[in-house]
Write an enzyme that holds these catalytic residues in place. Structure first.
Site, PDB file in Angstrom:
ATOM      1  N   ARG A 117      10.548  -1.644  11.419  1.00  0.00           N
ATOM      2  CA  ARG A 117       9.943  -2.202  11.935  1.00  0.00           C
ATOM      3  C   ARG A 117       9.932  -2.674  13.080  1.00  0.00           C
ATOM      4  NH1 ARG A 117       5.116  -0.087   8.448  1.00  0.00           N
ATOM      5  NH2 ARG A 117       3.927  -1.779   9.760  1.00  0.00           N
ATOM      6  N   ARG A 168      -0.717  -9.158  12.899  1.00  0.00           N
ATOM      7  CA  ARG A 168      -0.965  -8.147  12.411  1.00  0.00           C
ATOM      8  C   ARG A 168      -2.160  -9.051  11.306  1.00  0.00           C
ATOM      9  NH1 ARG A 168       3.629  -5.532  10.424  1.00  0.00           N
ATOM     10  NH2 ARG A 168       2.510  -4.282   9.254  1.00  0.00           N
ATOM     11  N   ARG A 191      11.360  -5.752   4.521  1.00  0.00           N
ATOM     12  CA  ARG A 191      11.401  -5.198   4.586  1.00  0.00           C
ATOM     13  C   ARG A 191      11.868  -3.867   5.937  1.00  0.00           C
ATOM     14  NH1 ARG A 191       5.304  -2.223   5.295  1.00  0.00           N
ATOM     15  NH2 ARG A 191       5.135  -2.948   7.414  1.00  0.00           N
ATOM     16  N   LYS A 246       0.778  -1.155   0.309  1.00  0.00           N
ATOM     17  CA  LYS A 246       0.148   0.346  -0.238  1.00  0.00           C
ATOM     18  C   LYS A 246       0.584   1.449   0.316  1.00  0.00           C
ATOM     19  CE  LYS A 246      -1.916  -0.965   3.815  1.00  0.00           C
ATOM     20  NZ  LYS A 246      -1.356  -2.219   3.791  1.00  0.00           N
TER      21      LYS A 246
HETATM   22  P1  AP5 Z   1       5.093  -1.524   1.588  1.00  0.00           P
HETATM   23  O1  AP5 Z   1       4.498  -1.010   0.568  1.00  0.00           O
HETATM   24  O2  AP5 Z   1       5.435  -0.968   3.107  1.00  0.00           O
HETATM   25  O3  AP5 Z   1       3.790  -1.858   2.760  1.00  0.00           O
HETATM   26  P2  AP5 Z   1       2.534  -1.736   3.209  1.00  0.00           P
HETATM   27  O4  AP5 Z   1       0.515  -2.402   2.627  1.00  0.00           O
HETATM   28  O5  AP5 Z   1       2.282  -0.343   3.605  1.00  0.00           O
HETATM   29  O6  AP5 Z   1       2.203  -2.771   4.687  1.00  0.00           O
HETATM   30  P3  AP5 Z   1       2.112  -2.627   6.143  1.00  0.00           P
HETATM   31  O7  AP5 Z   1       3.080  -3.239   6.841  1.00  0.00           O
HETATM   32  O8  AP5 Z   1       2.829  -0.652   6.499  1.00  0.00           O
HETATM   33  O9  AP5 Z   1       0.654  -2.192   5.920  1.00  0.00           O
HETATM   34  P4  AP5 Z   1       0.143  -2.239   7.476  1.00  0.00           P
HETATM   35  O10 AP5 Z   1      -1.262  -1.771   6.958  1.00  0.00           O
HETATM   36  O11 AP5 Z   1       0.889  -3.222   8.702  1.00  0.00           O
HETATM   37  O12 AP5 Z   1       1.193  -0.699   7.996  1.00  0.00           O
HETATM   38  P5  AP5 Z   1       0.456   0.046   8.385  1.00  0.00           P
HETATM   39  O13 AP5 Z   1       1.718   1.690   9.162  1.00  0.00           O
HETATM   40  O14 AP5 Z   1      -0.540   0.741   7.603  1.00  0.00           O
HETATM   41  O15 AP5 Z   1       5.529  -3.495   1.083  1.00  0.00           O
HETATM   42  C1  AP5 Z   1       6.361  -4.183   2.003  1.00  0.00           C
HETATM   43  C2  AP5 Z   1       7.248  -3.964   1.509  1.00  0.00           C
HETATM   44  O16 AP5 Z   1       7.462  -4.942   0.264  1.00  0.00           O
HETATM   45  C3  AP5 Z   1       9.081  -3.462   1.696  1.00  0.00           C
HETATM   46  O17 AP5 Z   1       9.862  -3.304   1.915  1.00  0.00           O
HETATM   47  C4  AP5 Z   1       8.541  -3.319   0.090  1.00  0.00           C
HETATM   48  O18 AP5 Z   1      10.135  -2.517  -0.033  1.00  0.00           O
HETATM   49  C5  AP5 Z   1       8.243  -4.499  -0.539  1.00  0.00           C
HETATM   50  N1  AP5 Z   1       7.561  -4.694  -1.743  1.00  0.00           N
HETATM   51  C6  AP5 Z   1       6.324  -3.128  -2.153  1.00  0.00           C
HETATM   52  N2  AP5 Z   1       5.472  -3.814  -3.340  1.00  0.00           N
HETATM   53  C7  AP5 Z   1       6.452  -5.019  -3.633  1.00  0.00           C
HETATM   54  C8  AP5 Z   1       6.676  -5.616  -5.063  1.00  0.00           C
HETATM   55  N3  AP5 Z   1       5.547  -4.814  -5.770  1.00  0.00           N
HETATM   56  N4  AP5 Z   1       7.326  -6.943  -5.227  1.00  0.00           N
HETATM   57  C9  AP5 Z   1       8.124  -6.553  -3.766  1.00  0.00           C
HETATM   58  N5  AP5 Z   1       8.612  -6.613  -3.442  1.00  0.00           N
HETATM   59  C10 AP5 Z   1       8.112  -5.544  -2.518  1.00  0.00           C
HETATM   60  O19 AP5 Z   1      -0.272   0.418  10.373  1.00  0.00           O
HETATM   61  C11 AP5 Z   1       0.987  -0.258  11.322  1.00  0.00           C
HETATM   62  C12 AP5 Z   1      -0.018   0.200  12.600  1.00  0.00           C
HETATM   63  O20 AP5 Z   1      -0.515   1.384  12.654  1.00  0.00           O
HETATM   64  C13 AP5 Z   1      -1.080  -0.968  13.019  1.00  0.00           C
HETATM   65  O21 AP5 Z   1      -0.721  -1.853  12.967  1.00  0.00           O
HETATM   66  C14 AP5 Z   1      -2.079  -0.148  13.898  1.00  0.00           C
HETATM   67  O22 AP5 Z   1      -1.285   0.159  14.827  1.00  0.00           O
HETATM   68  C15 AP5 Z   1      -1.496   1.671  13.591  1.00  0.00           C
HETATM   69  N6  AP5 Z   1      -2.694   1.618  12.507  1.00  0.00           N
HETATM   70  C16 AP5 Z   1      -2.723   2.037  11.502  1.00  0.00           C
HETATM   71  N7  AP5 Z   1      -3.999   2.410  10.769  1.00  0.00           N
HETATM   72  C17 AP5 Z   1      -4.599   2.509  11.446  1.00  0.00           C
HETATM   73  C18 AP5 Z   1      -6.031   2.628  11.636  1.00  0.00           C
HETATM   74  N8  AP5 Z   1      -6.529   2.942   9.988  1.00  0.00           N
HETATM   75  N9  AP5 Z   1      -6.782   2.259  12.720  1.00  0.00           N
HETATM   76  C19 AP5 Z   1      -6.059   1.603  14.048  1.00  0.00           C
HETATM   77  N10 AP5 Z   1      -5.067   1.632  13.767  1.00  0.00           N
HETATM   78  C20 AP5 Z   1      -4.603   2.279  12.684  1.00  0.00           C
HETATM   79 MG    MG Z   2       2.951   0.886   4.487  1.00  0.00          MG
END
Ligand code: AP5
Ligand code: MG
Ligand code: ZN
Length: 213
Positions: A160, A171, A127, A13
């Site tokens: 992270r 998660r 990552r 994402k």
């Molecule tokens: P990346 O682009 O970083 O993936 P992502 O989908 O953004 O994954 P996240 O782990 O950030 O999602 P998340 O939803 O768990 O975390 P968030 O920060 O939102 O890509 C992942 C890896 O793959 C990278 O190394 C990248 O280089 C690689 N990659 C990407 N595309 C690729 C491809 N095509 N091919 C190969 N490799 C590739 O949330 C974290 C925490 O915050 C939550 O657990 C929660 O506690 C809190 N939080 C956030 N939002 C909320 C909410 N709305 N409500 C409540 N709590 C929340």
């Molecule tokens: Mg993310």
């Protein structure tokens, strides 16, 4: 373009959001990034969020919804926005609906990134995240030019806390229990589009832009 991205942790994402925000010239709003920036700066909001994030749980809706409401009050969303990681449960989706209705800014689409379990694990375990600008890279799939150093801002790359194995499985559980239901919410609203999250980053971006036309 008013867009939300939905998909499990590690679907890409954040990676796609950066490209799509550039393409549509709209702000990229990641609730995860906002929480991490607050953690880093030691704010009250960061303190409230930390224990939930470290366990892979959702930060309570009362905190998250108000943060998003405030962010969407900023004038830079006039030309659109891309929400990454919000909404993440039905209550958040309903609250967002209310905020956008009141502003007369309906969503154009909810884009779902589809990916299998094995690939998620490979992506999250390799990552690395920048302490400076928050950008993601990968030790194998998106190698930085210099190991441990961010290509964009030369900041230090770290793993992270919630990318550790035990937290990743929590998660993923939370995603299927709480976040997946919003997919049918957007499907019934006629807003859901989905694409595969596998393959080259640039190919996925192209497919996203094509399906959003
Ligand atoms: P990346 O682009 O970083 O993936 P992502 O989908 O953004 O994954 P996240 O782990 O950030 O999602 P998340 O939803 O768990 O975390 P968030 O920060 O939102 O890509 C992942 C890896 O793959 C990278 O190394 C990248 O280089 C690689 N990659 C990407 N595309 C690729 C491809 N095509 N091919 C190969 N490799 C590739 O949330 C974290 C925490 O915050 C939550 O657990 C929660 O506690 C809190 N939080 C956030 N939002 C909320 C909410 N709305 N409500 C409540 N709590 C929340
Ligand atoms: Mg993310
Ligand atoms: Zn950086």
């Amino acid at each position: 373009m008013r867009l939300i991205l939905v998909g499990p942790p590690g679907a890409g994402k954040g990676t796609q959001a950066v490209q799509l925000a550039k393409h549509y010239k709209i702000p990229h709003i990641s609730t995860g990034d906002i929480f991490r920036a607050n953690l880093k700066n030691g704010t009250e909001l960061g303190k409230q969020a930390q224990s939930f994030m470290d366990r892979g749980e959702l930060v309570p809706d009362s905190v998250t919804n108000e943060m998003v409401r405030e962010r969407l009050g900023n004038s830079d969303v006039g030309n659109g926005f891309l929400l990454d990681g919000f909404p993440r449960n039905t209550n958040q989706a309903e609250v967002l609906d209310g905020i956008l209705k009141a502003k007369n800014m309906p969503l154009d689409a909810a884009l779902e990134l589809k990916i299998d379990h094995a690939e998620i694990i490979k992506r999250l375990s390799g990552r690395r995240t920048c302490r400076g600008c928050g950008a993601s890279s990968h030790i194998e799939f998106e190698k930085p030019k210099v190991a441990g150093v961010c290509d964009k801002c030369q900041g230090e790359l770290y793993q992270r806390e919630d990318d550790k194995e035990e937290v990743v499985s929590r998660r993923l559980e939370i995603y299927s229990e709480q976040t997946e239901p919003i997919i049918s919410f957007y499907k019934s609203a006629g807003l859901l589009k989905n694409i595969s999250a596998l393959g080259e980053v640039s190919e996925i971006t192209k497919n996203a832009i094509a399906i959003l036309k």
